[in-house]
Design a protein around this motif. Structure first.
Motif, PDB file in Angstrom:
ATOM      1  N   ALA A  78     -19.217 -46.194  -1.434  1.00 21.40           N
ATOM      2  CA  ALA A  78     -19.245 -46.529  -2.499  1.00 21.40           C
ATOM      3  C   ALA A  78     -20.272 -46.412  -3.330  1.00 21.40           C
ATOM      4  O   ALA A  78     -20.103 -45.990  -4.628  1.00 21.40           O
ATOM      5  CB  ALA A  78     -18.777 -48.192  -2.588  1.00 21.40           C
ATOM      6  N   SER A  79     -21.570 -46.565  -2.875  1.00 20.32           N
ATOM      7  CA  SER A  79     -22.826 -46.047  -3.669  1.00 20.32           C
ATOM      8  C   SER A  79     -22.738 -44.680  -4.122  1.00 20.32           C
ATOM      9  O   SER A  79     -23.405 -44.523  -5.218  1.00 20.32           O
ATOM     10  CB  SER A  79     -24.031 -46.504  -2.755  1.00 20.32           C
ATOM     11  N   GLY A  80     -22.314 -43.811  -3.561  1.00 19.69           N
ATOM     12  CA  GLY A  80     -22.141 -42.376  -3.977  1.00 19.69           C
ATOM     13  C   GLY A  80     -21.575 -42.461  -5.561  1.00 19.69           C
ATOM     14  O   GLY A  80     -22.245 -41.498  -6.238  1.00 19.69           O
ATOM     15  N   PHE A  81     -20.470 -43.176  -5.648  1.00 19.06           N
ATOM     16  CA  PHE A  81     -20.105 -43.176  -6.930  1.00 19.06           C
ATOM     17  C   PHE A  81     -20.846 -43.402  -7.949  1.00 19.06           C
ATOM     18  O   PHE A  81     -21.094 -43.252  -9.143  1.00 19.06           O
ATOM     19  CB  PHE A  81     -18.685 -44.097  -6.984  1.00 19.06           C
ATOM     20  N   LEU A  82     -21.654 -44.901  -7.581  1.00 19.64           N
ATOM     21  CA  LEU A  82     -22.688 -45.524  -8.734  1.00 19.64           C
ATOM     22  C   LEU A  82     -23.631 -44.479  -8.968  1.00 19.64           C
ATOM     23  O   LEU A  82     -24.240 -44.599 -10.080  1.00 19.64           O
ATOM     24  CB  LEU A  82     -23.116 -46.879  -7.960  1.00 19.64           C
ATOM     25  N   VAL A  83     -24.303 -43.707  -7.912  1.00 24.34           N
ATOM     26  CA  VAL A  83     -25.412 -42.780  -8.252  1.00 24.34           C
ATOM     27  C   VAL A  83     -24.773 -41.563  -9.074  1.00 24.34           C
ATOM     28  O   VAL A  83     -25.504 -41.289  -9.976  1.00 24.34           O
ATOM     29  CB  VAL A  83     -25.627 -42.278  -6.908  1.00 24.34           C
ATOM     30  N   VAL A 132     -28.616 -41.455  -2.699  1.00 22.05           N
ATOM     31  CA  VAL A 132     -29.748 -41.717  -3.723  1.00 22.05           C
ATOM     32  C   VAL A 132     -30.668 -40.230  -3.317  1.00 22.05           C
ATOM     33  O   VAL A 132     -31.023 -39.487  -4.168  1.00 22.05           O
ATOM     34  CB  VAL A 132     -30.558 -42.691  -3.819  1.00 22.05           C
ATOM     35  N   ASP A 133     -31.264 -40.123  -2.080  1.00 25.03           N
ATOM     36  CA  ASP A 133     -32.140 -39.295  -1.699  1.00 25.03           C
ATOM     37  C   ASP A 133     -31.555 -37.776  -1.845  1.00 25.03           C
ATOM     38  O   ASP A 133     -32.300 -37.114  -2.321  1.00 25.03           O
ATOM     39  CB  ASP A 133     -32.306 -39.513   0.019  1.00 25.03           C
ATOM     40  N   GLU A 352     -21.247 -29.683  -7.592  1.00 28.81           N
ATOM     41  CA  GLU A 352     -22.463 -30.075  -8.181  1.00 28.81           C
ATOM     42  C   GLU A 352     -22.373 -31.452  -8.957  1.00 28.81           C
ATOM     43  O   GLU A 352     -23.467 -31.703  -9.285  1.00 28.81           O
ATOM     44  CB  GLU A 352     -23.119 -28.820  -9.268  1.00 28.81           C
ATOM     45  N   ASN A 353     -21.269 -31.912  -9.542  1.00 31.65           N
ATOM     46  CA  ASN A 353     -21.147 -32.970 -10.413  1.00 31.65           C
ATOM     47  C   ASN A 353     -20.647 -34.412  -9.404  1.00 31.65           C
ATOM     48  O   ASN A 353     -20.391 -35.071  -9.982  1.00 31.65           O
ATOM     49  CB  ASN A 353     -20.084 -32.928 -11.540  1.00 31.65           C
ATOM     50  N   ALA A 354     -20.755 -33.944  -7.921  1.00 30.72           N
ATOM     51  CA  ALA A 354     -20.129 -35.076  -7.327  1.00 30.72           C
ATOM     52  C   ALA A 354     -21.238 -35.432  -6.020  1.00 30.72           C
ATOM     53  O   ALA A 354     -20.714 -35.451  -4.947  1.00 30.72           O
ATOM     54  CB  ALA A 354     -18.713 -34.693  -6.596  1.00 30.72           C
ATOM     55  N   THR A 355     -22.306 -34.820  -6.268  1.00 31.05           N
ATOM     56  CA  THR A 355     -23.156 -35.091  -5.319  1.00 31.05           C
ATOM     57  C   THR A 355     -23.499 -36.321  -4.549  1.00 31.05           C
ATOM     58  O   THR A 355     -23.270 -36.376  -3.301  1.00 31.05           O
ATOM     59  CB  THR A 355     -24.839 -34.722  -5.832  1.00 31.05           C
ATOM     60  N   GLY A 356     -23.503 -37.368  -5.286  1.00 30.99           N
ATOM     61  CA  GLY A 356     -23.666 -38.768  -4.834  1.00 30.99           C
ATOM     62  C   GLY A 356     -22.707 -39.011  -3.965  1.00 30.99           C
ATOM     63  O   GLY A 356     -22.666 -39.829  -2.947  1.00 30.99           O
ATOM     64  N   ARG A 357     -21.227 -38.857  -4.519  1.00 30.68           N
ATOM     65  CA  ARG A 357     -20.380 -39.188  -3.774  1.00 30.68           C
ATOM     66  C   ARG A 357     -19.957 -38.564  -2.564  1.00 30.68           C
ATOM     67  O   ARG A 357     -19.492 -39.137  -1.358  1.00 30.68           O
ATOM     68  CB  ARG A 357     -18.759 -38.896  -4.842  1.00 30.68           C
ATOM     69  N   VAL A 358     -20.075 -37.327  -2.514  1.00 35.28           N
ATOM     70  CA  VAL A 358     -20.156 -36.428  -1.352  1.00 35.28           C
ATOM     71  C   VAL A 358     -20.940 -36.963  -0.350  1.00 35.28           C
ATOM     72  O   VAL A 358     -20.492 -37.380   1.014  1.00 35.28           O
ATOM     73  CB  VAL A 358     -20.273 -34.842  -1.509  1.00 35.28           C
ATOM     74  N   TYR A 359     -22.015 -36.901  -0.540  1.00 33.49           N
ATOM     75  CA  TYR A 359     -23.180 -37.691   0.350  1.00 33.49           C
ATOM     76  C   TYR A 359     -22.786 -38.945   0.560  1.00 33.49           C
ATOM     77  O   TYR A 359     -23.078 -39.363   2.009  1.00 33.49           O
ATOM     78  CB  TYR A 359     -24.501 -37.677  -0.028  1.00 33.49           C
ATOM     79  N   GLY A 360     -22.341 -39.765  -0.024  1.00 34.43           N
ATOM     80  CA  GLY A 360     -22.008 -41.245   0.209  1.00 34.43           C
ATOM     81  C   GLY A 360     -20.848 -41.127   1.221  1.00 34.43           C
ATOM     82  O   GLY A 360     -20.946 -42.097   2.459  1.00 34.43           O
TER      83      GLY A 360
END
Length: 418
Positions: A78-83, A132-133, A352-360
């Motif tokens: 879930a946090s990937g979406f917030l990032v 985040v990282d 490139e515009n979904a980095t946080g979601r993918v890594y989450g």
């Protein structure tokens, strides 16, 4: 940004930034990552004290770790979406604050159930770090230095695992387990303070922080459409299998080797430390090898292939007891070489515009693997199937090799901003 499907490109700076600038970002992100791994071992080194004071069984204490990883898994996705929506910096600060608060909560807990509640809090805090990282590293570090960035990131994680028992056990012996956990909370807030002082280094350029769709915009794809990218799920399963391998090595492999080869208890206790230290050394070399993205699958295959051969020799070969820690070190070095290229696989699979979601989503596979692995391998240990433990380790290491090449075969797409 166009909504047409195309090959995803890495979201890297257009020009090479000054070394000092990249090093500052890498160092701060690594410092935060160290606290993430440190938080995963807040309780385990203190089990002997907690068992006596809380009148809890080892099964009950182990359940606290299960709670931690289940919550962390849910939050990580879930946090990937917030990032992606808010940027990584506020999410990072919130995660560190929660980890520190959970440590102080553990220190003040009057009973087992209060500890369980703090495990939930610690899991929430830990769940934000990977999205985040990697968002910060991928967006702010120059492309030629990303391999070294991933290498340093992995090294700091290993140091976090090593730091937890090194700090908590002496404090518990000298002052008690509550003081030890209060010291852990102080460390987390100390790192948060350092990051806050350097907060400008952790800010993304405005143009790279995806914002919600503006009025009148009609994006063709939604926030969850990245889940249709096959490479995302291949990476998820890759990290699930990787977590199983890591969990076996951390929890069961040293004892299984001790039983098979008559390794003295003190020497068996060194095996995991040797593995982690040598793994960190392998990551240094792996950072150079990851400089060429075209060969990352081959590096992963070579690293885990060598590790699997070493595991096979420990499980089924006539290995002298004194050689077992050295073989653990060689296995750790080989696995460490693969780590930066492993992270590069995910980057190459991320729009490139979904980095946080993918890594989450991808890194939630780590938590799931660490939560489920003890159920299988703990049963093997209970039935004294020590060779079965090593055979299972070899099987999962082999699956990692196949998974790495499967990631390359799938097609990636570019998504519209969420």
């Amino acid at each position: 940004m166009s909504t047409a499907t195309a090959t995803a490109t890495a979201s890297a700076p257009a020009a090479i930034a000054p070394l000092r600038q990249d090093a500052g970002v890498i160092g701060l992100v690594g410092l935060a990552h160290m606290i993430s791994h440190f938080s995963q071992l807040l309780l385990a080194p203190l089990f002997p004290w907690l068992k006596a004071d809380l009148n809890a069984s080892y099964t009950e204490l182990g359940f606290l770790m299960t709670v931690f990883f289940v919550v962390s898994c849910s939050v990580q996705a879930a946090s990937g979406f917030l990032v992606d929506r808010m940027g990584p910096r506020p999410i990072l600060f919130g995660g560190l604050a929660l980890v520190g608060l959970a440590a102080f909560g553990f220190a003040l807990s009057p009973n087992y159930w209060a500890m369980a509640a703090c495990s939930v809090l610690a899991g929430i805090g830990n769940g934000v770090f990977h999205p985040v990282d990697y968002t910060l590293l991928n967006r702010k570090v120059s492309a030629p230095r990303l391999g070294h960035a991933y290498s340093f990131h992995g090294i700091t994680g290993s140091l976090g695992w090593a730091l937890a028992p090194a700090l908590l056990v002496p404090l518990a012996i000298a002052f008690g387990w509550r003081t030890a956990l209060a010291g852990a909370g102080t460390l987390a807030y100390g790192v948060l303070f350092v990051l806050w002082l350097n907060r400008r280094r952790l800010t993304l350029p405005a143009a790279t922080v995806p914002a919600p769709a503006r009025a009148g915009a009609h994006p063709a794809e939604g926030s969850f459409d990245f889940l249709r990218i096959p490479a995302v799920w291949m990476c998820f399963f890759f990290f699930f299998f990787y977590a199983v391998v890591l969990s076996v090595i951390q929890a069961f492999a040293p004892e299984a080797a001790r039983q098979l080869h008559g390794v003295p208890v003190a020497l068996a206790g060194m095996c995991l430390t040797v593995y982690m230290v040598c793994s960190a050394g392998g990551m240094v070399l792996g950072g150079f090898l990851a400089a060429d993205p075209k060969r990352c699958e081959k590096v992963v295959a070579a690293g885990f292939g060598v590790a699997a051969l070493i595991a096979l020799s420990i499980g089924f070969g006539p290995v002298p007891a004194l050689a077992v820690p050295a073989l653990f070190g060689a296995m750790g070095f080989a696995s460490g070489i693969a780590a930066p290229s492993r992270d590069l696989l995910v980057k190459r699979s991320s729009p490139e515009n979904a980095t946080g979601r993918v890594y989450g989503v991808v890194y939630s596979g780590l938590d799931i693997g660490q939560a489920l692995s003890p159920l299988l391998f703990g049963t093997l240990m209970d039935h004294h199937q020590y060779q079965g433990v090593w055979l299972g380790l070899v099987v999962f290491q082999s699956i990692l090799i196949a998974s790495a090449f499967n990631v390359r075969r799938v097609r990636r797409t570019v998504l519209a901003p969420a």
